[in-house]
Design an enzyme around this catalytic site. Sequence first.
Site, mmCIF file in Angstrom:
data_model
loop_
_atom_site.group_PDB
_atom_site.id
_atom_site.type_symbol
_atom_site.label_atom_id
_atom_site.label_comp_id
_atom_site.label_asym_id
_atom_site.label_seq_id
_atom_site.Cartn_x
_atom_site.Cartn_y
_atom_site.Cartn_z
ATOM 1 C CE LYS A 188 -16.162 126.108 -13.128
ATOM 2 N NZ LYS A 188 -14.949 126.724 -13.635
ATOM 3 C CD GLU A 264 -32.187 130.794 -14.400
ATOM 4 O OE1 GLU A 264 -32.496 131.745 -15.766
ATOM 5 O OE2 GLU A 264 -32.495 131.229 -13.285
ATOM 6 C CB CYS A 299 -28.809 133.910 -20.848
ATOM 7 S SG CYS A 299 -28.722 135.398 -20.045
ATOM 8 C CD GLU A 398 -27.001 130.939 -26.359
ATOM 9 O OE1 GLU A 398 -26.787 129.179 -25.604
ATOM 10 O OE2 GLU A 398 -27.513 131.311 -25.516
HETATM 11 P P1 NAD Z 1 -20.856 126.934 -20.381
HETATM 12 O O1 NAD Z 1 -21.904 125.897 -20.078
HETATM 13 O O2 NAD Z 1 -19.788 126.243 -20.911
HETATM 14 O O3 NAD Z 1 -19.693 127.145 -18.189
HETATM 15 C C1 NAD Z 1 -20.950 127.557 -17.673
HETATM 16 C C2 NAD Z 1 -19.884 127.167 -16.619
HETATM 17 O O4 NAD Z 1 -20.240 125.803 -16.367
HETATM 18 C C3 NAD Z 1 -18.084 127.397 -16.262
HETATM 19 O O5 NAD Z 1 -18.242 127.900 -14.868
HETATM 20 C C4 NAD Z 1 -17.790 126.230 -16.907
HETATM 21 O O6 NAD Z 1 -16.494 126.117 -16.312
HETATM 22 C C5 NAD Z 1 -18.603 125.153 -16.253
HETATM 23 N N1 NAD Z 1 -18.757 123.341 -16.332
HETATM 24 C C6 NAD Z 1 -18.564 123.572 -17.732
HETATM 25 N N2 NAD Z 1 -18.829 121.999 -17.471
HETATM 26 C C7 NAD Z 1 -18.842 121.890 -16.381
HETATM 27 C C8 NAD Z 1 -19.850 120.361 -15.174
HETATM 28 N N3 NAD Z 1 -19.170 119.705 -16.264
HETATM 29 N N4 NAD Z 1 -19.548 120.240 -14.582
HETATM 30 C C9 NAD Z 1 -19.479 121.860 -13.461
HETATM 31 N N5 NAD Z 1 -19.285 122.614 -14.140
HETATM 32 C C10 NAD Z 1 -19.058 123.098 -15.755
HETATM 33 O O7 NAD Z 1 -20.833 128.184 -20.535
HETATM 34 P P2 NAD Z 1 -20.703 129.607 -20.976
HETATM 35 O O8 NAD Z 1 -20.191 129.404 -22.467
HETATM 36 O O9 NAD Z 1 -19.441 129.376 -20.518
HETATM 37 O O10 NAD Z 1 -21.557 130.715 -21.502
HETATM 38 C C11 NAD Z 1 -22.688 130.776 -22.563
HETATM 39 C C12 NAD Z 1 -23.120 130.128 -22.038
HETATM 40 O O11 NAD Z 1 -24.199 130.528 -20.691
HETATM 41 C C13 NAD Z 1 -24.822 130.433 -23.043
HETATM 42 O O12 NAD Z 1 -25.106 129.193 -23.314
HETATM 43 C C14 NAD Z 1 -26.245 131.425 -22.087
HETATM 44 O O13 NAD Z 1 -27.065 131.171 -22.846
HETATM 45 C C15 NAD Z 1 -25.503 130.505 -20.587
HETATM 46 N N6 NAD Z 1 -25.940 131.916 -19.595
HETATM 47 C C16 NAD Z 1 -27.575 131.592 -19.399
HETATM 48 C C17 NAD Z 1 -27.683 132.497 -18.327
HETATM 49 C C18 NAD Z 1 -29.324 132.490 -18.027
HETATM 50 O O14 NAD Z 1 -29.682 133.299 -16.754
HETATM 51 N N7 NAD Z 1 -30.557 131.925 -19.180
HETATM 52 C C19 NAD Z 1 -27.211 133.489 -18.387
HETATM 53 C C20 NAD Z 1 -25.859 133.926 -18.821
HETATM 54 C C21 NAD Z 1 -24.908 133.098 -19.955
#
Ligand code: NAD
Length: 497
Positions: A188, A264, A299, A398
């Site tokens: 997704k 991640e 991140c 964060e």
């Molecule tokens: P998010 O957790 O809100 O969403 C990430 C993804 O998960 C989206 O596609 C979202 O639709 C999906 N999602 C949300 N709820 C879900 C559920 N209940 N079940 C399954 N999927 C679900 O994060 P975001 O705001 O899109 O991204 C920012 C975050 O991502 C920050 O915390 C950042 O640090 C982290 N991030 C981490 C890395 C890494 O490699 N460690 C890399 C990039 C971003």
Amino acid sequence: MTAAASLDFDPNTLDVPAGHFVGGRLVERPGEAILVLRPSDHQPIGTLSDGGEAVVDEAVAAAKAGLAASRWATVSPRERARVLHRFADVVEANAPALARLEAANSTRPIAETSVRDAVRTAGVIRYYAEFCDKLEGDITATEGSVLSLVKGEPYGIVGAVVPWNFPMITAAWKFAPALAAGNAVVMKTSELTPFSLIALAVLSPEAGLPAGLLNVVNGLGHTTGSAIVRHPDIRKISFTGSTATGAKLMAEAALNGLKPVTLELGGKSPQLVFADAADLDAVAGHVARGFLGNAGQVCTAGSRLVVQRSVAEPLIEKIEASCAAVRAGPTWEGATTFSPIVSARQAERIDQLVRATIAEGATARIGGRPLEARNAGAWYAPTILEGVTEAMTGFREEFFGPVLSVHRFDDVDEGIAMAGHPVYGLAASVYTADIGKALRASDRIAAGMVWVNHHGRAPEFTFPAGGFNGSGFGKDMGRAGIEGFQRQKAVWIDYAA
Ligand code: NAD
């Protein structure tokens, strides 16, 4: 025309794909319509529909059929490599168009997407293509006349969910090793930035990737994302996103088939600067890029400057000069170096966290407010906060924006202790001319990645990315990245008789 201006493009003239990519083609299915806005001006770029369980079921059925028809898990590894190399070729050939779509739909400026995101996505696919016939098993020590084999095998169908900050490349970190290991993928996109990944998947049949092996579905997290996590025929989940969502997802994966997960997650990464760092100008450049890149929506953003007191003031002044030099602008202008915030909601969240931290006693040296924008997008001013203590919001949370907190120390042990964080352990950087000190500090900081005299991933694909503690576990990229998409089978053969 300058080189930067030659990258300018009109975001209204792009081909924006519509639909889910399932079974090797784009399909439109009914579902709640989601209007997707361009972060740079909040104008619509396209719509998607929330796929939900029905589309995830369809994608899993396509994956099963694709695995069976292509025998992807058991064909010669060189054949898998050949297909993935061709996929990389096709992505490279289409890199300019993908770079424009990525820039229009996300926060990534065209000056970066044109040389990094699309090109490196092809590089990731190529890197893992090369792994196909280099994954080897083991023979374990046993008594005579017994052959004990340990071999990696694919899970079958794996699920992946990715965020919005580097939409294409983060996805490639997952689908490329998963495919190279012999799996089919149902993934997704983020509902905020779906189009580049869909466009990338649309290219896969041209490369000869069998239909059904790479499926990209659109939708919201709690509907479509959750349907992937819960699907009984998906055997492993790889997730990149926030720590809160990762925890929810892990619980759901446990309760629905005890699926292994790779997480991640978020970070609060320190940039630890010792007074003996060789070149303060260079350090300032790294520190500034470490929290201003993608406007802090990274991140691994180096959001905490932990600096030895004797060099703190001159260093911060240099960082402030870098902050003053950023060029905020639409992502489709070649001269833009400073990204918009992905959405009005996210910009408001950053501002609330900054205001809460200031209300708790911190002060803003610079910034601490939204930037006036030329158009309707939201930009946040580069912000440096002083006086942030461990009890404050700005230490615990964060920001995911261009915000740096400054923490001063006197001796080495104090600095290393301050670099730690009670929750997160994603990344850290250490700046010093003394390599022994750098290595001792890297041994003692609980983080999954440590950079010395540098902050942020290098363009090499060999460096495994992933965190400790609240930043998750498992790795993307490197050898560990593909091993995460295999499970080990032990086979015992007694040939005495
Ligand atoms: P998010 O957790 O809100 O969403 C990430 C993804 O998960 C989206 O596609 C979202 O639709 C999906 N999602 C949300 N709820 C879900 C559920 N209940 N079940 C399954 N999927 C679900 O994060 P975001 O705001 O899109 O991204 C920012 C975050 O991502 C920050 O915390 C950042 O640090 C982290 N991030 C981490 C890395 C890494 O490699 N460690 C890399 C990039 C971003």
